[in-house]
Design a protein around this motif. Sequence first.
Motif, PDB file in Angstrom:
ATOM      1  N   UNK A 160       3.710   1.976   2.682  1.00 56.62           N
ATOM      2  CA  UNK A 160       4.651   3.069   2.427  1.00 56.62           C
ATOM      3  C   UNK A 160       3.858   4.356   2.546  1.00 56.62           C
ATOM      4  N   UNK A 161       4.270   5.243   3.412  1.00 51.49           N
ATOM      5  CA  UNK A 161       3.490   6.460   3.571  1.00 51.49           C
ATOM      6  C   UNK A 161       4.353   7.617   4.045  1.00 51.49           C
ATOM      7  N   UNK A 162       4.038   8.783   3.500  1.00 46.18           N
ATOM      8  CA  UNK A 162       4.756   9.983   3.937  1.00 46.18           C
ATOM      9  C   UNK A 162       3.991  10.656   5.079  1.00 46.18           C
ATOM     10  N   UNK A 163       2.808  10.106   5.374  1.00 47.92           N
ATOM     11  CA  UNK A 163       1.976  10.653   6.437  1.00 47.92           C
ATOM     12  C   UNK A 163       2.397   9.998   7.761  1.00 47.92           C
ATOM     13  N   UNK A 164       3.064  10.760   8.579  1.00 49.34           N
ATOM     14  CA  UNK A 164       3.618  10.213   9.819  1.00 49.34           C
ATOM     15  C   UNK A 164       2.569   9.553  10.690  1.00 49.34           C
ATOM     16  N   UNK A 165       1.429  10.259  10.843  1.00 53.41           N
ATOM     17  CA  UNK A 165       0.358   9.692  11.656  1.00 53.41           C
ATOM     18  C   UNK A 165      -0.005   8.307  11.179  1.00 53.41           C
ATOM     19  N   UNK A 166      -0.140   8.221   9.837  1.00 52.83           N
ATOM     20  CA  UNK A 166      -0.582   6.970   9.264  1.00 52.83           C
ATOM     21  C   UNK A 166       0.402   5.826   9.548  1.00 52.83           C
ATOM     22  N   UNK A 178     -11.770   4.377   6.655  1.00 53.60           N
ATOM     23  CA  UNK A 178     -12.234   3.101   6.124  1.00 53.60           C
ATOM     24  C   UNK A 178     -11.055   2.258   5.629  1.00 53.60           C
ATOM     25  N   UNK A 179     -10.193   2.893   4.853  1.00 61.14           N
ATOM     26  CA  UNK A 179      -9.072   2.162   4.257  1.00 61.14           C
ATOM     27  C   UNK A 179      -8.095   1.694   5.335  1.00 61.14           C
ATOM     28  N   UNK A 180      -7.856   2.554   6.314  1.00 58.37           N
ATOM     29  CA  UNK A 180      -6.925   2.172   7.377  1.00 58.37           C
ATOM     30  C   UNK A 180      -7.455   0.978   8.168  1.00 58.37           C
ATOM     31  N   UNK A 181      -8.746   1.044   8.475  1.00 59.74           N
ATOM     32  CA  UNK A 181      -9.355  -0.066   9.225  1.00 59.74           C
ATOM     33  C   UNK A 181      -9.242  -1.364   8.449  1.00 59.74           C
ATOM     34  N   UNK A 182      -9.504  -1.233   7.146  1.00 60.84           N
ATOM     35  CA  UNK A 182      -9.487  -2.400   6.277  1.00 60.84           C
ATOM     36  C   UNK A 182      -8.079  -3.025   6.261  1.00 60.84           C
ATOM     37  N   UNK A 183      -7.074  -2.159   6.203  1.00 60.84           N
ATOM     38  CA  UNK A 183      -5.698  -2.669   6.179  1.00 60.84           C
ATOM     39  C   UNK A 183      -5.378  -3.450   7.452  1.00 60.84           C
ATOM     40  N   UNK A 227       0.856  -1.186   0.000  1.00 57.63           N
ATOM     41  CA  UNK A 227       0.000   0.000   0.000  1.00 57.63           C
ATOM     42  C   UNK A 227       0.893   1.238   0.000  1.00 57.63           C
ATOM     43  N   UNK A 228       0.913   1.929  -1.155  1.00 60.39           N
ATOM     44  CA  UNK A 228       1.794   3.087  -1.308  1.00 60.39           C
ATOM     45  C   UNK A 228       0.958   4.350  -1.170  1.00 60.39           C
ATOM     46  N   UNK A 229       1.157   5.101  -0.129  1.00 65.00           N
ATOM     47  CA  UNK A 229       0.392   6.316   0.176  1.00 65.00           C
ATOM     48  C   UNK A 229      -1.110   6.050   0.006  1.00 65.00           C
ATOM     49  N   UNK A 230      -1.652   5.076   0.725  1.00 66.62           N
ATOM     50  CA  UNK A 230      -3.023   4.651   0.430  1.00 66.62           C
ATOM     51  C   UNK A 230      -4.090   5.697   0.720  1.00 66.62           C
ATOM     52  N   UNK A 231      -3.804   6.688   1.546  1.00 68.05           N
ATOM     53  CA  UNK A 231      -4.867   7.652   1.874  1.00 68.05           C
ATOM     54  C   UNK A 231      -4.488   9.079   1.516  1.00 68.05           C
ATOM     55  N   UNK A 232      -3.517   9.219   0.632  1.00 66.31           N
ATOM     56  CA  UNK A 232      -3.085  10.571   0.276  1.00 66.31           C
ATOM     57  C   UNK A 232      -4.216  11.361  -0.404  1.00 66.31           C
ATOM     58  N   UNK A 233      -4.448  12.546   0.098  1.00 67.13           N
ATOM     59  CA  UNK A 233      -5.386  13.470  -0.547  1.00 67.13           C
ATOM     60  C   UNK A 233      -6.827  13.033  -0.553  1.00 67.13           C
ATOM     61  N   UNK A 234      -7.206  12.135   0.335  1.00 71.69           N
ATOM     62  CA  UNK A 234      -8.620  11.749   0.348  1.00 71.69           C
ATOM     63  C   UNK A 234      -9.240  12.116   1.694  1.00 71.69           C
TER      64      UNK A 234
END
Lengths: 316, 519
Positions: free
Chosen positions: B461-467, B443-448, B429-436
């Motif tokens: 892989x994420x540039x979003x630290x929280x994520x 939803x996507x995070x829970x699913x993961x 999962x590369x930046x799965x929630x960027x810009x949404x």
Amino acid sequence: MVTIFTTDFFFSIFRIATPILFATLAAVIGEKGGVSNIGLEGIMMISALFGSLTAYWTQSWFIGLLIALIVGCGVALLMGFFAFNLKTDIILTGTAVNMIGSGGTLFLVKVITQATEGKSLASTTSLITKSLQIPSWNIPLISSIPVLGKVISGHSILTYLAFLLVWLTWVLLYRTPLGLNIRSVGENPNAASSVGVSVLKIRYITIAITGVLAGFGGAYMSMYYAMGWSLDMVAGRGFIALAAQAMGAGEPLGSMFAALIFGFAQALGIKISAMGVDSNLVAPIPYIVTIISLVIFAVVQRNNEKKRHSAEALQK
Amino acid sequence: MSEEYVIQMNGITKVYPNGVVANQDVEFNVRKGEIHALMGENGAGKSTLMKMLFGLEQPTSGEIKVNGEVVNLSSPTVAISKGIGMVHQHFMLVPSLTVAENMVLGMVPTTSGFLIDGKKAVEITEEYSKKFNLPVDANARVADIPVGMKQKVEILKALVRGAKILILDEPTAVLTTQETTELFHELKNLKNQGYTLIFISHKLNEIMEITDRMTILRGGRSMGVYNTSEVDEEKISRLMVGRDVVLTVEKEKAAPSDTVLKVRDLEYVNEWGKKMLNKVSFNVRKGEILGIAGVEGNGQKELVDMLFGFNTPNAGTIEVNGEQTLGMNQHQLRERHVSLVPEDRMLYGIAADGSIEENILSDRCADPRFNKGILFDMNAIHEESDRLIKDYTVLCKSRDQKVGMLSGGNIQKVVVAREFSNSPQLIIADQPTRGIDVGATEFIRKKLVELSRSGIAVLLVSADLNEVMELSDSLIIMCGGEISAYFEDTSELSDEMMGRYMLGIAHQTPEEIRRVCHE
């Protein structure tokens, strides 16, 4: 070899390159403005026809030339109307113009000469006399220089204009507000319109300029180079111009040199066939040169890009 | 009290010709000299509202007042003349022109009315650059300058046209953390000089940091105006999505078992001779989420490209379930149950002109379940796509709707529905929630998490630290193409610690890093 590269030969390069150069400059401006006018070939054909007919009717090469330009501009604007307002594909629109330029002009010339001359002609070569030819210019002083004078003096006034236009095109594109607008519309129309530049207006101006330049090329063909209009006389010069534009990386000066290379290739072809070589063998030369030079151009450009990228990477 | 408002949008309703109601009876008032946030999920109507304020769209009903005067903003030119400027999310710049040329485009200074006065253009640029403390290189071509500077040019472009009110459309979406800090400093500076700023964003922390007040939109309606100091993040998200978004995803402790993905000594030198990956080794095991954190451009993109067969490394090995997968194409990888949620969803995730149905099942058109002889079994296909649309709560009119017409969050749900539903064993999962939007993100995070707990190996892989910190069971940090740290347990980590490894200030010993190979 000596017999090929005579002063006559070099003179003919400029003579042959002139119409290609006009069309090439049209392609340069069109590409910069994001208006790919692939109908240059057709516009040249149509301009050539109406230029020569008008010159004959008015018995004035100047009015003939003027009409050629107006017709070229008009056809281009019509293309613009179809492409910009009615949203047709500009490539298809250009293709249509090219087809009209081929078949439509022959039809027109037959109908028109039937009405005006009482017999339908398949060409206007019989109508254009020496007096209707666009004048040549023997440059004072230079014409008396041995060798050089014979090469660069005595050309049609349009040839000199074409080379002057190379510089004017550069000034237009890089030194005037209009040129800045043309380039910005060509590259990012949203950016241009977001600061109040009318994209539609700039596109119309761009395509009109390409039409006028192609009109010069057409007039030169029928009123100087070939003395009269005949079927398919432009013979791919409009397309070669598109190649020259690409080879010149879209820049006026580079594209001029590319146009000269094509002029050289055609002059060479003519010369070789005059020496008794089968013309069927010679005819493809300009086109082979086109392909080879495009390949060379592509390779060189790719290498340059690589160099630039590695330079950038080093800086980081 | 209406004099204090520079912008008043009253009872704005916008109905598009296709019947979509983008804004309904929205009130939007901005005070002079404030930084006002416009918040909402993707598709809440923020963009439409701002397009109307900038003259790109016209309201169906309602009135707009600028400085108390009713105006008809029929085009951006009119909006600009009223002192409204917009900094678009996708920069409105011409790359081959210089910064100065971009600045003066449409209002070019000339010498003798004919030729461009290039000197003057540079002067103007430098004057404004100095005045507003927004340093730019006037003579550089826009194509050659960094993103942060491009944004400065955009802001200056609006200012040079006399804008007193600036609309900033998700200005931080393209910026690095450092550039964002810089931008905020500059924005506060503008505010102090009396400029009014409208800040569109859905990043809660940024809103809290920089804005004075906020208007929240949900489903095209205004959910009210709030003073930033008087609301907290929980309340904002409740107003935005209409329910409490659990921004911390609940997850049980991971119980990783067998290794699924085994990467060893991956090295890659890019086409310009820069080493992008240096001896990268790690394992991802069944039932765990391994996060990869790092400042973008430190090899993450290259790594994902290698893992999913888009590129070949110069050295190293990649194994999936013990089988060498280097050199395999995407189809072969999918056959081995590898799924990818790509970073660029519009380019690699979907075919925008295709329908939801075509996109959601595009990886399994050869599946016997969906074929009858040489033809598709349309009933089975409809059934399966409807099921996925429902399970993944894709908001749409029907399965035949074009994916490109959906909002970002829903597009991503389509991608995720496809990638998660084809019995994967490894999900990249590369930046799965960027810009949404927040809802889709949650939803996507829970699913993961759910999938990993069911025994799937997840590489996030994420540039979003929280994520990365919330979702990952264990975490590696990439810096300069290398793994600079490995943390077996993310719960003990702090932002500051991660920052040190991400920026290369700290580096673990090779032995510590080697632990991620679980040997």
